[in-house]
Design a protein around this motif. Sequence first.
Motif, PDB file in Angstrom:
ATOM      1  N   ARG A  40       0.826  -1.207   0.000  1.00  0.00           N
ATOM      2  CA  ARG A  40       0.000   0.000   0.000  1.00  0.00           C
ATOM      3  C   ARG A  40       0.863   1.261   0.000  1.00  0.00           C
ATOM      4  O   ARG A  40       0.557   2.247  -0.682  1.00  0.00           O
ATOM      5  N   GLY A  41       1.940   1.240   0.780  1.00  0.00           N
ATOM      6  CA  GLY A  41       2.845   2.391   0.783  1.00  0.00           C
ATOM      7  C   GLY A  41       3.475   2.624  -0.574  1.00  0.00           C
ATOM      8  O   GLY A  41       3.610   3.772  -1.024  1.00  0.00           O
ATOM      9  N   ALA A  42       3.862   1.536  -1.246  1.00  0.00           N
ATOM     10  CA  ALA A  42       4.443   1.661  -2.585  1.00  0.00           C
ATOM     11  C   ALA A  42       3.421   2.240  -3.553  1.00  0.00           C
ATOM     12  O   ALA A  42       3.720   3.151  -4.334  1.00  0.00           O
ATOM     13  N   LEU A  43       2.192   1.706  -3.515  1.00  0.00           N
ATOM     14  CA  LEU A  43       1.150   2.208  -4.411  1.00  0.00           C
ATOM     15  C   LEU A  43       0.861   3.684  -4.147  1.00  0.00           C
ATOM     16  O   LEU A  43       0.659   4.469  -5.083  1.00  0.00           O
ATOM     17  N   ARG A  44       0.864   4.087  -2.879  1.00  0.00           N
ATOM     18  CA  ARG A  44       0.598   5.492  -2.552  1.00  0.00           C
ATOM     19  C   ARG A  44       1.709   6.391  -3.106  1.00  0.00           C
ATOM     20  O   ARG A  44       1.442   7.471  -3.641  1.00  0.00           O
ATOM     21  N   ASP A  45       2.965   5.942  -2.979  1.00  0.00           N
ATOM     22  CA  ASP A  45       4.071   6.739  -3.525  1.00  0.00           C
ATOM     23  C   ASP A  45       3.934   6.894  -5.034  1.00  0.00           C
ATOM     24  O   ASP A  45       4.197   7.976  -5.592  1.00  0.00           O
ATOM     25  N   TRP A  46       3.531   5.823  -5.705  1.00  0.00           N
ATOM     26  CA  TRP A  46       3.405   5.901  -7.172  1.00  0.00           C
ATOM     27  C   TRP A  46       2.187   6.705  -7.589  1.00  0.00           C
ATOM     28  O   TRP A  46       2.219   7.391  -8.614  1.00  0.00           O
ATOM     29  N   VAL A  47       1.102   6.634  -6.825  1.00  0.00           N
ATOM     30  CA  VAL A  47      -0.056   7.482  -7.101  1.00  0.00           C
ATOM     31  C   VAL A  47       0.330   8.949  -6.927  1.00  0.00           C
ATOM     32  O   VAL A  47      -0.063   9.818  -7.715  1.00  0.00           O
ATOM     33  N   ASP A  48       1.122   9.244  -5.884  1.00  0.00           N
ATOM     34  CA  ASP A  48       1.623  10.612  -5.698  1.00  0.00           C
ATOM     35  C   ASP A  48       2.473  11.042  -6.886  1.00  0.00           C
ATOM     36  O   ASP A  48       2.404  12.193  -7.340  1.00  0.00           O
ATOM     37  N   LEU A  49       3.307  10.121  -7.389  1.00  0.00           N
ATOM     38  CA  LEU A  49       4.154  10.439  -8.537  1.00  0.00           C
ATOM     39  C   LEU A  49       3.305  10.798  -9.749  1.00  0.00           C
ATOM     40  O   LEU A  49       3.592  11.778 -10.455  1.00  0.00           O
ATOM     41  N   GLN A 101       2.100  15.030 -20.122  1.00  0.00           N
ATOM     42  CA  GLN A 101       2.781  14.662 -21.352  1.00  0.00           C
ATOM     43  C   GLN A 101       4.085  13.892 -21.145  1.00  0.00           C
ATOM     44  O   GLN A 101       4.748  13.540 -22.122  1.00  0.00           O
ATOM     45  N   VAL A 102       4.490  13.622 -19.907  1.00  0.00           N
ATOM     46  CA  VAL A 102       5.755  12.908 -19.710  1.00  0.00           C
ATOM     47  C   VAL A 102       5.623  11.480 -20.237  1.00  0.00           C
ATOM     48  O   VAL A 102       4.580  10.838 -20.059  1.00  0.00           O
ATOM     49  N   PRO A 103       6.662  10.953 -20.913  1.00  0.00           N
ATOM     50  CA  PRO A 103       6.520   9.671 -21.632  1.00  0.00           C
ATOM     51  C   PRO A 103       6.393   8.451 -20.734  1.00  0.00           C
ATOM     52  O   PRO A 103       5.879   7.427 -21.163  1.00  0.00           O
ATOM     53  N   TRP A 104       6.858   8.537 -19.481  1.00  0.00           N
ATOM     54  CA  TRP A 104       6.873   7.340 -18.627  1.00  0.00           C
ATOM     55  C   TRP A 104       5.627   7.219 -17.760  1.00  0.00           C
ATOM     56  O   TRP A 104       5.494   6.276 -16.980  1.00  0.00           O
ATOM     57  N   LEU A 105       4.674   8.133 -17.903  1.00  0.00           N
ATOM     58  CA  LEU A 105       3.513   8.146 -17.020  1.00  0.00           C
ATOM     59  C   LEU A 105       2.668   6.880 -17.183  1.00  0.00           C
ATOM     60  O   LEU A 105       2.211   6.288 -16.189  1.00  0.00           O
ATOM     61  N   LEU A 125       3.681   3.948 -18.041  1.00  0.00           N
ATOM     62  CA  LEU A 125       4.391   2.820 -17.425  1.00  0.00           C
ATOM     63  C   LEU A 125       4.123   2.765 -15.926  1.00  0.00           C
ATOM     64  O   LEU A 125       3.913   1.685 -15.357  1.00  0.00           O
ATOM     65  N   VAL A 126       4.125   3.916 -15.270  1.00  0.00           N
ATOM     66  CA  VAL A 126       3.865   3.951 -13.831  1.00  0.00           C
ATOM     67  C   VAL A 126       2.427   3.526 -13.543  1.00  0.00           C
ATOM     68  O   VAL A 126       2.165   2.766 -12.595  1.00  0.00           O
ATOM     69  N   ARG A 127       1.504   3.982 -14.365  1.00  0.00           N
ATOM     70  CA  ARG A 127       0.107   3.592 -14.163  1.00  0.00           C
ATOM     71  C   ARG A 127      -0.073   2.085 -14.329  1.00  0.00           C
ATOM     72  O   ARG A 127      -0.811   1.445 -13.557  1.00  0.00           O
ATOM     73  N   ARG A 128       0.592   1.506 -15.324  1.00  0.00           N
ATOM     74  CA  ARG A 128       0.495   0.049 -15.500  1.00  0.00           C
ATOM     75  C   ARG A 128       1.117  -0.687 -14.319  1.00  0.00           C
ATOM     76  O   ARG A 128       0.626  -1.739 -13.903  1.00  0.00           O
ATOM     77  N   GLN A 129       2.211  -0.135 -13.777  1.00  0.00           N
ATOM     78  CA  GLN A 129       2.833  -0.733 -12.599  1.00  0.00           C
ATOM     79  C   GLN A 129       1.879  -0.708 -11.407  1.00  0.00           C
ATOM     80  O   GLN A 129       1.777  -1.674 -10.657  1.00  0.00           O
ATOM     81  N   ILE A 130       1.168   0.392 -11.245  1.00  0.00           N
ATOM     82  CA  ILE A 130       0.191   0.501 -10.157  1.00  0.00           C
ATOM     83  C   ILE A 130      -0.906  -0.548 -10.329  1.00  0.00           C
ATOM     84  O   ILE A 130      -1.249  -1.282  -9.385  1.00  0.00           O
ATOM     85  N   ASP A 131      -1.463  -0.647 -11.536  1.00  0.00           N
ATOM     86  CA  ASP A 131      -2.540  -1.607 -11.778  1.00  0.00           C
ATOM     87  C   ASP A 131      -2.073  -3.041 -11.570  1.00  0.00           C
ATOM     88  O   ASP A 131      -2.794  -3.862 -10.983  1.00  0.00           O
ATOM     89  N   SER A 132      -0.855  -3.351 -12.048  1.00  0.00           N
ATOM     90  CA  SER A 132      -0.331  -4.711 -11.931  1.00  0.00           C
ATOM     91  C   SER A 132      -0.104  -5.104 -10.478  1.00  0.00           C
ATOM     92  O   SER A 132      -0.531  -6.184 -10.034  1.00  0.00           O
ATOM     93  N   MET A 133       0.542  -4.229  -9.712  1.00  0.00           N
ATOM     94  CA  MET A 133       0.818  -4.560  -8.312  1.00  0.00           C
ATOM     95  C   MET A 133      -0.472  -4.609  -7.499  1.00  0.00           C
ATOM     96  O   MET A 133      -0.627  -5.471  -6.620  1.00  0.00           O
ATOM     97  N   ALA A 134      -1.400  -3.695  -7.770  1.00  0.00           N
ATOM     98  CA  ALA A 134      -2.668  -3.704  -7.044  1.00  0.00           C
ATOM     99  C   ALA A 134      -3.442  -4.989  -7.322  1.00  0.00           C
ATOM    100  O   ALA A 134      -4.034  -5.585  -6.406  1.00  0.00           O
TER     101      ALA A 134
END
Length: 368
Positions: free
Chosen positions: A248-257, A264-268, A270-279
């Motif tokens: 949960r702490g990891a997901l919160r940090d990535w949601v904050d990111l 428009q940043v290109p890696w956004l 990827l982070v969203r997919r990481q959040i969905d996958s881990m959740a």
Amino acid sequence: MIALWILIALITAAALALLLFPLFRRPADQPDRTDFDATVYREQLKEVELDLGRGLLSGAEATAARTEIQRRLLAVREAADAKASGAAASPAASRLGLSAVIAVAVPVGAVALYLHLGQPGIPDFPLAARKAPAVAAGGRGDMEELASRLAERLAQSPDDIKGWLLLARTYKTLQNYQGAAEAYRRALQIDNRPGISVDYAEVLMLLADGAVTAEGREIFRRVRASDPFNPKARYYLGMDKAQQGDVRGALRDWVDLVTVSADQVPWLDLVRRQIDSMAEEAGIDPASIKPTAEALDLAKSLAKLETAAPMPDRQQIEAIRAMAEKLAAKLADRPGDAEGWSRLARAYETLGETEKASRALKRAAAKK
């Protein structure tokens, strides 16, 4: 035995056809060294833009680097034009003579060599086994030689921050992470900008097989405190929590990111997919993870900056300089304000005054 000689004749004929066919057609233009050099210089121009965006180069440094690279690219193009104008097609008679020599020399030489050295009973040596060492040693050898020469030059010029950063990236490409870490340490002794610190902490992770180390964790926390919009610091602090079992702490940090990042940043994605996958793996509804109040405040400030009317470059620089002078005056009366020193360092970095930025960062670190 007759079947063997028939097979040899067929193979020889096929080989001759492959060798002679190019000689009887119009030679096609082939890429030469200048094409490779031009590609390298264009990639270097992209690297300059990336370093400028990450804060590793000031505006003046980026302009100087672009000018030098463009000068070299122009020289390469002029050399290519001169070579093209002086080139001439091979005469038909020469091609015909060369064809005759090949047609005689190849079969005669092959048969003579086989009669002298041939041993049909020896087992085959697979092609993959022969090619593997050569492929592995190809481009890597050139890069290792380049790194060695650069290290020798830095021994004579130890204050060359750009040289240390280039050496660190070269070692990282070569997967010499220990050498990359040492080069980043030398760079940080000259300039401890957040971008360099984060790259160093990232190499420490590579040395630890992807685990966030204690030193790296401290660096990421320090960088996030001084530069709350730094994406690498926020991402890796989230990864650190995930590695320690705090999903949960990891997901919160990535949601904050995601919250504090521009759309428009290109890696956004990827982070969203990481959040969905881990959740999904943890059985957590990603919609239940809300951004922190700090991230929401930062997002509001980012939105104001994005919607503000753009100022002319000179006007913007003067505004930042005035702000820096006012902040420096306040810090003279309140030297214990660590956040103030961090803001002053960022202002100096924007103005390209790297020495002042470095001193301000040291003051900020000393007050924390």
